[in-house]
Scaffold this motif. Structure first.
Motif, short mmCIF file in Angstrom:
data_model
loop_
_atom_site.label_atom_id
_atom_site.label_comp_id
_atom_site.label_asym_id
_atom_site.label_seq_id
_atom_site.Cartn_x
_atom_site.Cartn_y
_atom_site.Cartn_z
N ALA A 121 -38.79 -80.19 8.55
CA ALA A 121 -39.06 -80.25 7.11
C ALA A 121 -39.23 -81.70 6.66
O ALA A 121 -40.10 -82.02 5.85
N GLU A 122 -38.41 -82.57 7.23
CA GLU A 122 -38.52 -84.00 6.88
C GLU A 122 -39.86 -84.58 7.33
O GLU A 122 -40.32 -85.57 6.79
N MET A 123 -40.46 -83.96 8.37
CA MET A 123 -41.76 -84.44 8.85
C MET A 123 -42.90 -83.77 8.09
O MET A 123 -44.07 -83.95 8.45
N LEU A 240 -49.26 -84.82 19.00
CA LEU A 240 -48.35 -83.84 19.60
C LEU A 240 -47.14 -84.54 20.24
O LEU A 240 -45.99 -84.18 19.99
N LYS A 241 -47.42 -85.55 21.06
CA LYS A 241 -46.33 -86.24 21.77
C LYS A 241 -45.37 -86.91 20.79
O LYS A 241 -44.15 -86.80 20.91
N TRP A 242 -45.93 -87.61 19.80
CA TRP A 242 -45.07 -88.31 18.84
C TRP A 242 -44.17 -87.30 18.08
O TRP A 242 -42.97 -87.50 17.93
N THR A 243 -44.78 -86.21 17.65
CA THR A 243 -44.03 -85.21 16.88
C THR A 243 -42.85 -84.67 17.70
O THR A 243 -41.71 -84.60 17.21
N LEU A 244 -43.13 -84.30 18.96
CA LEU A 244 -42.08 -83.68 19.76
C LEU A 244 -41.02 -84.71 20.21
O LEU A 244 -39.83 -84.39 20.22
N GLU A 245 -41.45 -85.90 20.54
CA GLU A 245 -40.46 -86.92 20.93
C GLU A 245 -39.58 -87.29 19.75
O GLU A 245 -38.36 -87.46 19.89
N THR A 246 -40.17 -87.39 18.57
CA THR A 246 -39.39 -87.70 17.37
C THR A 246 -38.41 -86.57 17.08
O THR A 246 -37.23 -86.79 16.78
N ILE A 248 -37.07 -84.44 19.23
CA ILE A 248 -35.97 -84.41 20.20
C ILE A 248 -34.93 -85.50 19.89
O ILE A 248 -33.72 -85.25 19.93
N ALA A 249 -35.40 -86.69 19.54
CA ALA A 249 -34.45 -87.78 19.23
C ALA A 249 -33.62 -87.43 17.99
O ALA A 249 -32.40 -87.65 17.96
N ARG A 250 -34.26 -86.84 16.98
CA ARG A 250 -33.53 -86.49 15.75
C ARG A 250 -32.58 -85.33 16.01
O ARG A 250 -31.45 -85.32 15.56
N PHE A 251 -33.05 -84.36 16.78
CA PHE A 251 -32.24 -83.17 17.01
C PHE A 251 -30.98 -83.51 17.83
O PHE A 251 -29.89 -83.06 17.52
N PHE A 252 -31.16 -84.29 18.90
CA PHE A 252 -30.00 -84.64 19.74
C PHE A 252 -29.25 -85.86 19.20
O PHE A 252 -28.25 -86.29 19.77
N GLU A 253 -29.75 -86.39 18.07
CA GLU A 253 -29.08 -87.50 17.39
C GLU A 253 -28.92 -88.72 18.28
O GLU A 253 -27.92 -89.42 18.22
N THR A 254 -29.88 -88.95 19.17
CA THR A 254 -29.86 -90.15 20.01
C THR A 254 -31.28 -90.42 20.51
O THR A 254 -32.03 -89.49 20.80
N SER A 255 -31.62 -91.70 20.61
CA SER A 255 -32.94 -92.01 21.18
C SER A 255 -32.84 -92.17 22.69
O SER A 255 -33.81 -92.49 23.36
N ALA A 256 -31.63 -91.90 23.22
CA ALA A 256 -31.43 -92.08 24.67
C ALA A 256 -31.95 -90.91 25.49
O ALA A 256 -31.96 -90.97 26.71
#
Ligand code: PHE
Length: 369
Positions: A121-123, A240-246, A248-256
Motif C-alpha cells: 500500500a505504501e508503494m 519488477l526487481k526493484w518492487t520485489l527487492e524493496t 522483501i527488505a521492508r517485510f523482513f525489516e532488514t536490508s540484509a
C-alpha cells in the motif's frame, strides 16, 4: 443470702461455659424463662411478708439484672467470635494469581497478510479480490494455459462436478485469475469490487485463498497467496526487481536479506522467474538473512502478450509485470514456525503461542504488527 450467691455463681459459670448461641439460650431459659430459677425467686416475692420483701426484693431484682447483663455480654462475645471465625475461613487471598482470561489473537496468516498489504500500500498498490471458485477460463485459459495442456495438471487442481452448462469450475489454484478479472474490469467495467474500475495504469495486489491437492511439511491443500499486477506503458524487468527487492527488505525489516532471480517458466509470463532468498537450513529450522542456502519464495515475470490480449489490452501499448507469493510460507519464515501445516491445524495452544495481539504497538517497518 447464700442461696442467691450460689445461684448467681452457678448461672455465671454456665454462661461462661456456653460455647455457642444455642447453649447460651438454654442457660437463659433455665434462669430467666417462665419457670427459670430466677423467675421462680421473683414469683416467691409475692408470698413474703412486707419486711422480707423489702429486704429480698432488691437482691433478687439485682440478681436478675446482673444475669441479664452477663447473658447479653456473653452473647455479644459469641457473635464477635463467630464473625471472626467466618472472616478467617472466608478470607480472600489477594496474593493468589488471578485465573487466566481467555483472549483471542490474530492468526499469523492474517497478520502476515496485513503486513504485506501495508508494505505494498505504501508503494501505491490497491487491493483487489476474487472468488475462491473460478471458471476454467479465468484460472487457466485466459492465462495462456493451452487447452488440454498438461500444464493444467501442474497445479493438482480440485475440479468441481460439471454444472448445468457442462462446465467444470475449479477451486482456484492461484490468485492469478484475479489479474484477468482486474484487466477485464478495466475494459468492461464489470464488478467494481474486483478492480475499482480503474484504467491502466493498474497497480493491484490480490490477497486470497488458493487450493491444490498437496500436503507435506511445506505444502497444505489450502494456502494463501498475494498476487501482484502492474500494467503501464514502458514497464520492464527493472521495475519488477526493484518492487520485489524493496518489498522483501521492508517485510523482513532488514536490508540484509539477499535475493536472486532464477529463470523459470509460467504460461502467463514471459520472461518468467522465481525469486529466492538466502537462508540457513542447517539447524532443522530455516533462518533468513544468514547461511548459504536458497529458498524459493515467489514466482514472477512480465505479463505475456497473449494474456494482455485475452484481457482486451493491446500489448503494443501496455506492458506489465506480475508476481505470486505464498503468504503462509513467508509467515513461517519470518516468525520461525517449524511446520506449515500447523498454520491450519487450529490447535489453540499453537494459536496462543504464535498469534498476535490485535492492539500491539505499531511495528516500525509496517505500521502494523
Ligand atoms: N501463479 C503462480 C503460482 O501460483 C505465481 C505467479 C504469479 C508467477 C504471477 C508469475 C506471475 O505458482
Amino acid at each position: 443470702m447464700t442461696d442467691i450467691t450460689t445461684l448467681e455463681a452457678d448461672i455465671s459459670a454456665a454462661i461462661a461455659a456456653a460455647a455457642d448461641a444455642a447453649a447460651l439460650e438454654a442457660v437463659r431459659v433455665s434462669a430467666l424463662g417462665k419457670s427459670g430459677s430466677i423467675s421462680e425467686l421473683l414469683k416467691s416475692l409475692g408470698g413474703m411478708s412486707p419486711d422480707e420483701r423489702r429486704e429480698q426484693g432488691p437482691k433478687i431484682n439485682g440478681l436478675r439484672d446482673r444475669i441479664q447483663a452477663a447473658i447479653a455480654s456473653r452473647k455479644a462475645d459469641l457473635e464477635a467470635a463467630e464473625l471472626d471465625a467466618r472472616l478467617a475461613a472466608e478470607r480472600v487471598d489477594l496474593t493468589l494469581p488471578a485465573p487466566p482470561r481467555r483472549k483471542g489473537s490474530v492468526h499469523p496468516t492474517m497478520q502476515v497478510m496485513d503486513e504485506m498489504i501495508a508494505v505494498f500500500a505504501e508503494m501505491g498498490f490497491s487491493v483487489a479480490e476474487g472468488p475462491d471458485i473460478e471458471t476454467d477460463f479465468n484460472n487457466f485459459t485466459a492465462l495462456n494455459f493451452p487447452p488440454k495442456h498438461p500444464a493444467r495438471e501442474m497445479h493438482d487442481t480440485f475440479f468441481l462436478p460439471e454444472d448445468e452448462h457442462g462446465e467444470r469450475k475449479v477451486l482456484r489454484t492461484h490468485t492469478s485469475p484475479v489479474q484477468v478479472r482486474v484487466m477485464h474490469a478495466v475494459n468492461e467495467k464489470v464488478p467494481a469490487w474486483v478492480a475499482n474500475g480503474q484504467e491502466p495504469p493498474i497497480r493491484v495486489i490480490v490477497p486470497g485463498r488458493t487450493f491444490r491437492k498437496d500436503s507435506d511439511q511445506t505444502h497444505t491443500p489450502m494456502f494463501h497467496q498475494i498476487e501482484g499486477l502492474v500494467i503501464d506503458k514502458g514497464i520492464h524487468m527493472g521495475h519488477l526487481k526493484w518492487t520485489l527487492e524493496t518489498f522483501i527488505a521492508r517485510f523482513f525489516e532488514t536490508s540484509a536479506v539477499e535475493t536472486r532471480f532464477r529463470p523459470h517458466h509460467f504460461p502467463f509470463t514471459e520472461p518468467s522467474a522465481e525469486m529466492d532468498v538466502k537462508c540457513d537450513r542447517s539447524g532443522g529450522e530455516v533462518k533468513i538473512g544468514q547461511g548459504e542456502d536458497w529458498l524459493e519464495i515467489l514466482g514472477c515475470g512480465m505479463v505475456h502478450p497473449n494474456v494482455l490480449r485475452n484481457c482486451g489490452l493491446d500489448p503494443d501499448v501496455w506492458q506489465g509485470f506480475a508476481f505470486g507469493c505464498g503468504v503462509d510460507r513467508l509467515g513461517v519464515l519470518k516468525y520461525g514456525m517449524p511446520d506449515l501445516r500447523d498454520m491450519f491445524a487450529s490447535d489453540a495452544r499453537w494459536l496462543a503461542h504464535y498469534g498476535f495481539s490485535a492492539f500491539a504497538a505499531p511495528n516500525s517497518a509496517t505500521g502494523l504488527s
